[in-house]
Enzyme design. Structure first.
Site, PDB file in Angstrom:
ATOM      1  N   ASP A 171      -0.041   4.991   0.952  1.00 26.84           N
ATOM      2  CA  ASP A 171      -0.215   5.998   1.995  1.00 26.84           C
ATOM      3  C   ASP A 171      -0.129   5.380   3.385  1.00 26.84           C
ATOM      4  O   ASP A 171      -0.887   4.484   3.736  1.00 26.84           O
ATOM      5  CB  ASP A 171      -1.556   6.711   1.817  1.00 26.84           C
ATOM      6  CG  ASP A 171      -1.632   7.477   0.505  1.00 26.84           C
ATOM      7  OD1 ASP A 171      -0.573   7.896   0.004  1.00 26.84           O
ATOM      8  OD2 ASP A 171      -2.747   7.662  -0.022  1.00 26.84           O
TER       9      ASP A 171
ATOM     10  N   THR B 161      -2.915   0.969  -4.665  1.00 27.78           N
ATOM     11  CA  THR B 161      -3.391   2.065  -3.823  1.00 27.78           C
ATOM     12  C   THR B 161      -4.754   2.589  -4.274  1.00 27.78           C
ATOM     13  O   THR B 161      -5.009   2.733  -5.468  1.00 27.78           O
ATOM     14  CB  THR B 161      -2.351   3.225  -3.818  1.00 27.78           C
ATOM     15  OG1 THR B 161      -2.829   4.296  -3.009  1.00 27.78           O
ATOM     16  CG2 THR B 161      -2.040   3.739  -5.198  1.00 27.78           C
ATOM     17  N   ASN B 162      -5.617   2.838  -3.310  1.00 33.79           N
ATOM     18  CA  ASN B 162      -6.877   3.536  -3.580  1.00 33.79           C
ATOM     19  C   ASN B 162      -6.570   5.025  -3.685  1.00 33.79           C
ATOM     20  O   ASN B 162      -5.904   5.580  -2.796  1.00 33.79           O
ATOM     21  CB  ASN B 162      -7.882   3.332  -2.439  1.00 33.79           C
ATOM     22  CG  ASN B 162      -8.441   1.932  -2.385  1.00 33.79           C
ATOM     23  OD1 ASN B 162      -8.333   1.162  -3.322  1.00 33.79           O
ATOM     24  ND2 ASN B 162      -9.053   1.594  -1.256  1.00 33.79           N
TER      25      ASN B 162
ATOM     26  N   CYS C 296     -12.170  -2.502  -8.292  1.00 31.40           N
ATOM     27  CA  CYS C 296     -10.742  -2.302  -8.013  1.00 31.40           C
ATOM     28  C   CYS C 296     -10.488  -1.606  -6.676  1.00 31.40           C
ATOM     29  O   CYS C 296      -9.364  -1.650  -6.172  1.00 31.40           O
ATOM     30  CB  CYS C 296     -10.065  -1.546  -9.151  1.00 31.40           C
ATOM     31  SG  CYS C 296     -10.777   0.044  -9.597  1.00 31.40           S
ATOM     32  N   ARG C 297     -11.488  -0.972  -6.085  1.00 25.69           N
ATOM     33  CA  ARG C 297     -11.249  -0.269  -4.818  1.00 25.69           C
ATOM     34  C   ARG C 297     -11.123  -1.270  -3.685  1.00 25.69           C
ATOM     35  O   ARG C 297     -12.033  -2.043  -3.397  1.00 25.69           O
ATOM     36  CB  ARG C 297     -12.393   0.715  -4.532  1.00 25.69           C
ATOM     37  CG  ARG C 297     -12.187   1.489  -3.248  1.00 25.69           C
ATOM     38  CD  ARG C 297     -13.272   2.537  -3.045  1.00 25.69           C
ATOM     39  NE  ARG C 297     -13.170   3.111  -1.728  1.00 25.69           N
ATOM     40  CZ  ARG C 297     -12.262   4.007  -1.353  1.00 25.69           C
ATOM     41  NH1 ARG C 297     -11.389   4.448  -2.225  1.00 25.69           N
ATOM     42  NH2 ARG C 297     -12.223   4.464  -0.120  1.00 25.69           N
TER      43      ARG C 297
ATOM     44  N   PHE D 254      -4.977  11.558   2.801  1.00 26.74           N
ATOM     45  CA  PHE D 254      -4.412  11.371   1.469  1.00 26.74           C
ATOM     46  C   PHE D 254      -3.468  12.531   1.185  1.00 26.74           C
ATOM     47  O   PHE D 254      -3.431  13.518   1.912  1.00 26.74           O
ATOM     48  CB  PHE D 254      -5.523  11.324   0.409  1.00 26.74           C
ATOM     49  CG  PHE D 254      -6.300  12.606   0.299  1.00 26.74           C
ATOM     50  CD1 PHE D 254      -5.908  13.595  -0.594  1.00 26.74           C
ATOM     51  CD2 PHE D 254      -7.411  12.835   1.095  1.00 26.74           C
ATOM     52  CE1 PHE D 254      -6.608  14.792  -0.681  1.00 26.74           C
ATOM     53  CE2 PHE D 254      -8.121  14.019   1.010  1.00 26.74           C
ATOM     54  CZ  PHE D 254      -7.711  14.999   0.107  1.00 26.74           C
TER      55      PHE D 254
ATOM     56  N   ARG E 228     -13.141  12.084  -6.747  1.00 27.98           N
ATOM     57  CA  ARG E 228     -13.825  13.226  -6.113  1.00 27.98           C
ATOM     58  C   ARG E 228     -13.401  14.552  -6.718  1.00 27.98           C
ATOM     59  O   ARG E 228     -13.876  15.611  -6.306  1.00 27.98           O
ATOM     60  CB  ARG E 228     -13.504  13.234  -4.617  1.00 27.98           C
ATOM     61  CG  ARG E 228     -14.102  12.071  -3.858  1.00 27.98           C
ATOM     62  CD  ARG E 228     -13.654  12.118  -2.409  1.00 27.98           C
ATOM     63  NE  ARG E 228     -14.317  11.101  -1.630  1.00 27.98           N
ATOM     64  CZ  ARG E 228     -13.780  10.530  -0.557  1.00 27.98           C
ATOM     65  NH1 ARG E 228     -12.578  10.867  -0.150  1.00 27.98           N
ATOM     66  NH2 ARG E 228     -14.451   9.617   0.104  1.00 27.98           N
TER      67      ARG E 228
ATOM     68  N   ASP F  70       0.870  -1.161   0.000  1.00 20.65           N
ATOM     69  CA  ASP F  70       0.000   0.000   0.000  1.00 20.65           C
ATOM     70  C   ASP F  70       0.915   1.221   0.000  1.00 20.65           C
ATOM     71  O   ASP F  70       2.090   1.124   0.375  1.00 20.65           O
ATOM     72  CB  ASP F  70      -0.904  -0.023   1.238  1.00 20.65           C
ATOM     73  CG  ASP F  70      -2.019   0.994   1.169  1.00 20.65           C
ATOM     74  OD1 ASP F  70      -2.387   1.423   0.057  1.00 20.65           O
ATOM     75  OD2 ASP F  70      -2.538   1.367   2.236  1.00 20.65           O
TER      76      ASP F  70
END
Length: 194
Positions: free
Chosen positions: A9, A51-52, A100-101, A20, A58, A7
């Site tokens: 972050d 990574t998300n 994918c999230r 984020f 947004r 991952d």
């Protein structure tokens, strides 16, 4: 092929007050993380990021900003003699119901398809519960690093019940790399080719 799926972050880069980062100026490595990745590389491991990035969905930043963040990360890592082979990211907002999230397994499926490996052939490493939940659903070995979102956890203590069973905890990415490479060196050498 040995692949560690990290991952980003909280595992590789530190997070400030926000959950984020949105610009290259926000990117600061977790102490020891880049050296740990370089050690993994030198030990024969490929490192891939999953990574998300819901900030894309947004509209909080764009792909150019994300690429600039990753460009800076790659340059800092190269200066330490390491590399990240690829970055796979989910650009969707949480309400978009994509595959994918994380904690869905889509990113891991893409990674394994690209590299021609199965779930049991990778290590899933991160500080975020969604990353490890995705790894558990995918059937991969799980490694928690107690940085970022998991900074308050003690790697020597039992994990809270919401963490996937079988997760191995490490104080940091550096501690994970040290343990993994020590395990690798303890394995018998393959027989010589005829």
């Amino acid at each position: 092929m040995k692949i560690a799926i990290l991952d980003r972050d909280g595992t590789i880069n530190a997070l400030g007050d926000e959950p984020f980062i949105a610009s290259p100026d926000d990117w600061t490595p977790v102490p020891g993380a880049l050296a740990a990745i370089a050690r993994l590389n030198h030990g024969g491991w490929r490192v891939v990021i999953a990574t998300n990035q819901p900030g894309l969905g947004r509209g909080l930043f764009d792909v150019a900003a994300l690429n600039a963040i990753h460009g800076g990360m790659h340059r800092q890592l190269a200066a330490m003699g390491g590399r990240i082979d690829a970055v796979f990211y989910c650009p969707h907002a949480p309400d978009e119901a994509c595959h994918c999230r994380k904690p869905a397994t889509g990113l891991f499926e893409q990674i394994c398809e690209r590299y021609g490996v199965d779930a049991h052939e990778v290590c899933v490493v991160g500080s975020c519960i969604a990353h490890l939940q995705a790894g558990a659903a995918f059937g991969a070995p799980l490694h928690l690093v107690c940085t970022g979102a998991a900074a308050g956890l003690d790697p020597a203590a039992a994990l809270p019940p919401e963490w996937p069973p079988g997760t191995r905890a490490h104080a940091s990415l550096a501690a994970f790399a040290e343990e993994l490479l020590a395990h690798d060196s303890a394995l018998p050498a393959p027989p010589p080719l005829p």
